[in-house]
Design a protein around this motif. Sequence first.
Motif, PDB file in Angstrom:
ATOM      1  N   LYS A 294      66.930  38.785  14.748  1.00  0.00           N
ATOM      2  CA  LYS A 294      67.623  37.954  13.763  1.00  0.00           C
ATOM      3  C   LYS A 294      68.988  37.432  14.239  1.00  0.00           C
ATOM      4  O   LYS A 294      69.379  36.318  13.902  1.00  0.00           O
TER       5      LYS A 294
ATOM      6  N   THR B 127      66.367  36.223   5.230  1.00  0.00           N
ATOM      7  CA  THR B 127      66.759  34.931   5.799  1.00  0.00           C
ATOM      8  C   THR B 127      65.577  33.973   5.946  1.00  0.00           C
ATOM      9  O   THR B 127      65.760  32.756   5.893  1.00  0.00           O
ATOM     10  N   THR B 128      64.376  34.515   6.127  1.00  0.00           N
ATOM     11  CA  THR B 128      63.197  33.658   6.267  1.00  0.00           C
ATOM     12  C   THR B 128      62.506  33.400   4.938  1.00  0.00           C
ATOM     13  O   THR B 128      61.471  32.733   4.906  1.00  0.00           O
TER      14      THR B 128
ATOM     15  N   ARG C  47      63.813  29.045   1.176  1.00  0.00           N
ATOM     16  CA  ARG C  47      62.738  28.435   1.960  1.00  0.00           C
ATOM     17  C   ARG C  47      61.529  28.138   1.074  1.00  0.00           C
ATOM     18  O   ARG C  47      61.372  28.686  -0.006  1.00  0.00           O
TER      19      ARG C  47
ATOM     20  N   ASN D  52      52.110  33.767   5.361  1.00  0.00           N
ATOM     21  CA  ASN D  52      51.668  34.168   6.699  1.00  0.00           C
ATOM     22  C   ASN D  52      50.328  34.901   6.682  1.00  0.00           C
ATOM     23  O   ASN D  52      49.842  35.298   7.717  1.00  0.00           O
TER      24      ASN D  52
END
Length: 278
Positions: free
Chosen positions: A43, A252-253, A257, A277
């Motif tokens: 990260k 953060t992902t 998003r 995913n």
Amino acid sequence: MSMQTNTNQATEVASISRTGYSFNTVFLPTGTVEELQDLLDKKIAPNLEAYENSPLVIDVSKVNYLNNLDFKGLQAVCRKYGLFLIGVSGAHTEERVKTLALMDIPVVNSTKFARIREENFKPRVITKTVEVQVPVHIKEPFEVKVPYEVKVSEPVMVLNRHVRGGEIIQAPDTSVIIFGNVSPMARIIASHNILVFGDMSGEVYAGSPKDKDTEGFKDAFIYIAGEFSPTLVAIAGQYQTAEDMDNNLALTTIYGRHGQVKVTLQGRSLNYTPLHNY
């Protein structure tokens, strides 16, 4: 020649004040040096300039054995990436705080954990009053009619539209499905689950307690199909604000998003699972 003393200069004195500083928070389920090394390598390493010389706090709320926490080792790993580890958070019981203090490890609890500790310190008094009139004369035969209530499950609330800012959607005793976007300043409250097939930018409360004496439905979940940018997420009274999520490196992902996200409650912690995913 006479000398005059300037008495108008104010004397500066040392003081202590509360601050509102924000720190990046790293969540470590096991709290090992290897776990931190792997996370920072994935990260932080790709974007070192953005985090250079910034303070860091490690959330140890899920670490079972704090006595095994290698704080100096964790600090050394952080310095390799230009970070300053200033302490740990997630110590939501007095026993865990004392354990860390004996190890000379600073505790930097967030307001969320501070509230949990305050609740643990509050005395709980349960009172019940029963009124009995004596003597009691009962004639035989005696029939007592007992009123009873049969609860009927409410159907799922379905909205085929966008939810505007300032609008409050409440679904007591049921779940909510929204085929549309939820705007900022909007609020969705349900006793069970909440599913949004669109963008989420407002506040979302699943498993909402019915009153102050209930904990709510802990098995409730939140599903967001579009952009995940809520200002507040809560399940059964446990919540995180946008600032909490934005400062959590593990999100953060996910936060801000576009993708499918499922939020569940594990103990006192909210768990975020990306589904795009899978």
